[in-house]
Write a protein that holds these residues in place. Structure first.
Motif, PDB file in Angstrom:
ATOM      1  N   LEU A   1      30.845  64.727   7.477  1.00 38.76           N
ATOM      2  CA  LEU A   1      31.012  63.274   7.551  1.00 38.76           C
ATOM      3  C   LEU A   1      29.870  62.621   8.315  1.00 38.76           C
ATOM      4  N   ASP A   2      29.387  63.271   9.363  1.00 42.73           N
ATOM      5  CA  ASP A   2      28.243  62.726  10.095  1.00 42.73           C
ATOM      6  C   ASP A   2      27.015  62.637   9.195  1.00 42.73           C
ATOM      7  N   GLU A   3      26.790  63.663   8.382  1.00 47.51           N
ATOM      8  CA  GLU A   3      25.657  63.639   7.465  1.00 47.51           C
ATOM      9  C   GLU A   3      25.840  62.543   6.420  1.00 47.51           C
ATOM     10  N   MET A   4      27.064  62.346   5.947  1.00 44.10           N
ATOM     11  CA  MET A   4      27.311  61.293   4.961  1.00 44.10           C
ATOM     12  C   MET A   4      27.090  59.910   5.572  1.00 44.10           C
ATOM     13  N   GLN A   5      27.405  59.754   6.849  1.00 48.45           N
ATOM     14  CA  GLN A   5      27.142  58.471   7.500  1.00 48.45           C
ATOM     15  C   GLN A   5      25.644  58.207   7.590  1.00 48.45           C
ATOM     16  N   SER A   6      24.852  59.264   7.806  1.00 46.52           N
ATOM     17  CA  SER A   6      23.398  59.089   7.798  1.00 46.52           C
ATOM     18  C   SER A   6      22.906  58.689   6.412  1.00 46.52           C
ATOM     19  N   LEU A   7      23.484  59.297   5.380  1.00 42.75           N
ATOM     20  CA  LEU A   7      23.092  58.961   4.011  1.00 42.75           C
ATOM     21  C   LEU A   7      23.560  57.567   3.625  1.00 42.75           C
ATOM     22  N   GLU A   8      24.660  57.099   4.227  1.00 40.48           N
ATOM     23  CA  GLU A   8      25.120  55.729   3.973  1.00 40.48           C
ATOM     24  C   GLU A   8      24.019  54.731   4.304  1.00 40.48           C
ATOM     25  N   ALA A   9      23.278  54.990   5.393  1.00 41.50           N
ATOM     26  CA  ALA A   9      22.178  54.105   5.757  1.00 41.50           C
ATOM     27  C   ALA A   9      21.093  54.102   4.691  1.00 41.50           C
ATOM     28  N   VAL A  10      20.866  55.259   4.057  1.00 31.89           N
ATOM     29  CA  VAL A  10      19.877  55.334   2.983  1.00 31.89           C
ATOM     30  C   VAL A  10      20.305  54.461   1.805  1.00 31.89           C
ATOM     31  N   PHE A  11      21.589  54.527   1.435  1.00 32.21           N
ATOM     32  CA  PHE A  11      22.090  53.696   0.339  1.00 32.21           C
ATOM     33  C   PHE A  11      21.866  52.211   0.640  1.00 32.21           C
ATOM     34  N   ASP A  12      22.134  51.810   1.893  1.00 32.73           N
ATOM     35  CA  ASP A  12      21.971  50.406   2.266  1.00 32.73           C
ATOM     36  C   ASP A  12      20.522  49.953   2.157  1.00 32.73           C
ATOM     37  N   LEU A  13      19.595  50.818   2.564  1.00 32.78           N
ATOM     38  CA  LEU A  13      18.186  50.439   2.625  1.00 32.78           C
ATOM     39  C   LEU A  13      17.433  50.711   1.326  1.00 32.78           C
ATOM     40  N   LEU A  14      18.009  51.509   0.445  1.00 27.84           N
ATOM     41  CA  LEU A  14      17.294  51.990  -0.733  1.00 27.84           C
ATOM     42  C   LEU A  14      16.610  50.886  -1.549  1.00 27.84           C
ATOM     43  N   PRO A  15      17.280  49.750  -1.835  1.00 23.84           N
ATOM     44  CA  PRO A  15      16.607  48.734  -2.659  1.00 23.84           C
ATOM     45  C   PRO A  15      15.411  48.090  -1.973  1.00 23.84           C
ATOM     46  N   LEU A  16      15.315  48.239  -0.647  1.00 23.11           N
ATOM     47  CA  LEU A  16      14.238  47.594   0.104  1.00 23.11           C
ATOM     48  C   LEU A  16      13.033  48.500   0.313  1.00 23.11           C
ATOM     49  N   LEU A  17      13.201  49.788   0.080  1.00 28.04           N
ATOM     50  CA  LEU A  17      12.152  50.758   0.383  1.00 28.04           C
ATOM     51  C   LEU A  17      11.502  51.283  -0.896  1.00 28.04           C
ATOM     52  N   PRO A  18      10.222  51.612  -0.833  1.00 26.58           N
ATOM     53  CA  PRO A  18       9.561  52.196  -2.006  1.00 26.58           C
ATOM     54  C   PRO A  18      10.200  53.526  -2.397  1.00 26.58           C
ATOM     55  N   ARG A  19      10.167  53.822  -3.669  1.00 29.52           N
ATOM     56  CA  ARG A  19      10.764  55.053  -4.174  1.00 29.52           C
ATOM     57  C   ARG A  19      10.200  56.291  -3.464  1.00 29.52           C
ATOM     58  N   ALA A  20       8.888  56.323  -3.276  1.00 32.44           N
ATOM     59  CA  ALA A  20       8.260  57.490  -2.652  1.00 32.44           C
ATOM     60  C   ALA A  20       8.714  57.667  -1.210  1.00 32.44           C
ATOM     61  N   LEU A  21       8.910  56.569  -0.489  1.00 34.02           N
ATOM     62  CA  LEU A  21       9.344  56.660   0.909  1.00 34.02           C
ATOM     63  C   LEU A  21      10.763  57.195   1.004  1.00 34.02           C
ATOM     64  N   VAL A  22      11.652  56.744   0.129  1.00 35.58           N
ATOM     65  CA  VAL A  22      13.028  57.250   0.128  1.00 35.58           C
ATOM     66  C   VAL A  22      13.029  58.742  -0.178  1.00 35.58           C
ATOM     67  N   ARG A  23      12.204  59.153  -1.127  1.00 39.79           N
ATOM     68  CA  ARG A  23      12.145  60.568  -1.485  1.00 39.79           C
ATOM     69  C   ARG A  23      11.664  61.415  -0.301  1.00 39.79           C
ATOM     70  N   ARG A  24      10.636  60.945   0.389  1.00 38.16           N
ATOM     71  CA  ARG A  24      10.124  61.683   1.540  1.00 38.16           C
ATOM     72  C   ARG A  24      11.133  61.684   2.687  1.00 38.16           C
ATOM     73  N   MET A  25      11.863  60.580   2.842  1.00 39.53           N
ATOM     74  CA  MET A  25      12.883  60.495   3.877  1.00 39.53           C
ATOM     75  C   MET A  25      13.963  61.555   3.661  1.00 39.53           C
ATOM     76  N   LEU A  26      14.396  61.708   2.423  1.00 42.59           N
ATOM     77  CA  LEU A  26      15.425  62.696   2.112  1.00 42.59           C
ATOM     78  C   LEU A  26      14.871  64.117   2.210  1.00 42.59           C
ATOM     79  N   ASP A  27      13.645  64.320   1.746  1.00 40.96           N
ATOM     80  CA  ASP A  27      13.043  65.650   1.809  1.00 40.96           C
ATOM     81  C   ASP A  27      12.886  66.120   3.251  1.00 40.96           C
ATOM     82  N   GLY A  28      12.495  65.188   4.138  1.00 40.45           N
ATOM     83  CA  GLY A  28      12.226  65.558   5.518  1.00 40.45           C
ATOM     84  C   GLY A  28      13.398  65.406   6.465  1.00 40.45           C
ATOM     85  N   GLY A  29      14.539  64.891   5.964  1.00 39.98           N
ATOM     86  CA  GLY A  29      15.684  64.679   6.829  1.00 39.98           C
ATOM     87  C   GLY A  29      15.524  63.522   7.788  1.00 39.98           C
ATOM     88  N   TRP A  30      14.583  62.619   7.496  1.00 41.61           N
ATOM     89  CA  TRP A  30      14.341  61.492   8.394  1.00 41.61           C
ATOM     90  C   TRP A  30      15.532  60.537   8.455  1.00 41.61           C
TER      91      TRP A  30
END
Length: 230
Positions: free
Chosen positions: A155-184
């Motif tokens: 659940l803690d990891e899903m809460q971190s991913l919730e933030a990604v869903f919220d920000l996804l439309p505002l961030l470039p595709r490549a940045l979101v991909r690198r964020m997920l790859d690196g655990g940022w």
């Protein structure tokens, strides 16, 4: 013709065709919200919901071809789904690039198989299950706290991913991909404040979202101060 007010509406991945999209665009549809909920085909089958990733992608493209932005609804905490499912969904949406991803946490209701499965899998404690069944839950239906350390970590990891869903439309595709790859994403702030900030930022850069927020604000003002509104 008579009202001429932009509107938004809900649909299902199987329900939109090119003629319907054309009619919606002509009528002034400013946003199409799609109840995707999950892009895991196994979960969809278990919930008896028809649809799959290909149909979601086709719907977004059809709407986009007719100038209608799409917002997708997504559920976190569905029974049987964990953090890996949510990361896969984030990557799918990042490729698809809907205008917005609106996240909800699973709502458990009395008498449902979802509640029974949550109890069986340890997603809810026995006390929480009883609160839901009696309608006396002090924590509300949403964002359940897990019963064991392993589930809490999920659940803690899903809460971190919730933030990604919220920000996804505002961030470039490549940045979101690198964020997920690196655990940022685990370093991102969580909670309603981030969601509100993301919605405000999106309203500044996206005309459809801005129009939606202004319409909601106007409706709220009319309800609160009818004399002033007139």
């Amino acid at each position: 013709r008579d009202i001429a007010v932009p509107f938004e509406c809900y649909t299902h991945p199987l329900a939109l065709s090119a003629p319907i999209a054309r009619a919606l665009a002509r009528a002034g549809c400013a946003m199409l919200r799609v109840g995707v909920q999950t892009v895991n085909d196994d979960t969809l089958a278990a919930l008896d919901r028809r649809g799959d990733r290909a149909r979601v992608a086709a719907l977004v493209e059809t709407a986009r071809d007719h100038g209608i932005p799409v917002s997708v609804d997504h559920i976190l905490g569905l029974p049987g789904e964990g953090a890996a499912d949510q990361e896969a969904a984030a990557r799918f949406y990042n490729d698809l690039r809907p205008r917005r991803v609106i996240v909800h946490w699973m709502t458990f209701l009395p008498g449902t198989t979802a509640l029974d499965r949550a109890e069986r899998d340890g997603l809810l404690t026995a006390a929480q299950v009883e609160w839901v069944r009696l309608g006396e839950q002090t924590e509300g239906f949403e964002t359940p706290r897990a019963a064991d350390p392993a589930a809490r970590a999920e659940l803690d990891e899903m809460q971190s991913l919730e933030a990604v869903f919220d920000l996804l439309p505002l961030l470039p595709r490549a940045l979101v991909r690198r964020m997920l790859d690196g655990g940022w994403h685990r370093a991102l702030p969580r909670g309603i404040a981030l969601r509100q900030a993301a919605a405000l930022a999106l309203s500044l850069v996206d005309g459809a979202t801005r129009a939606r927020m202004l319409t909601l604000l106007e409706s709220a003002l009319r309800a609160a101060m009818p004399d002033v509104a007139r």
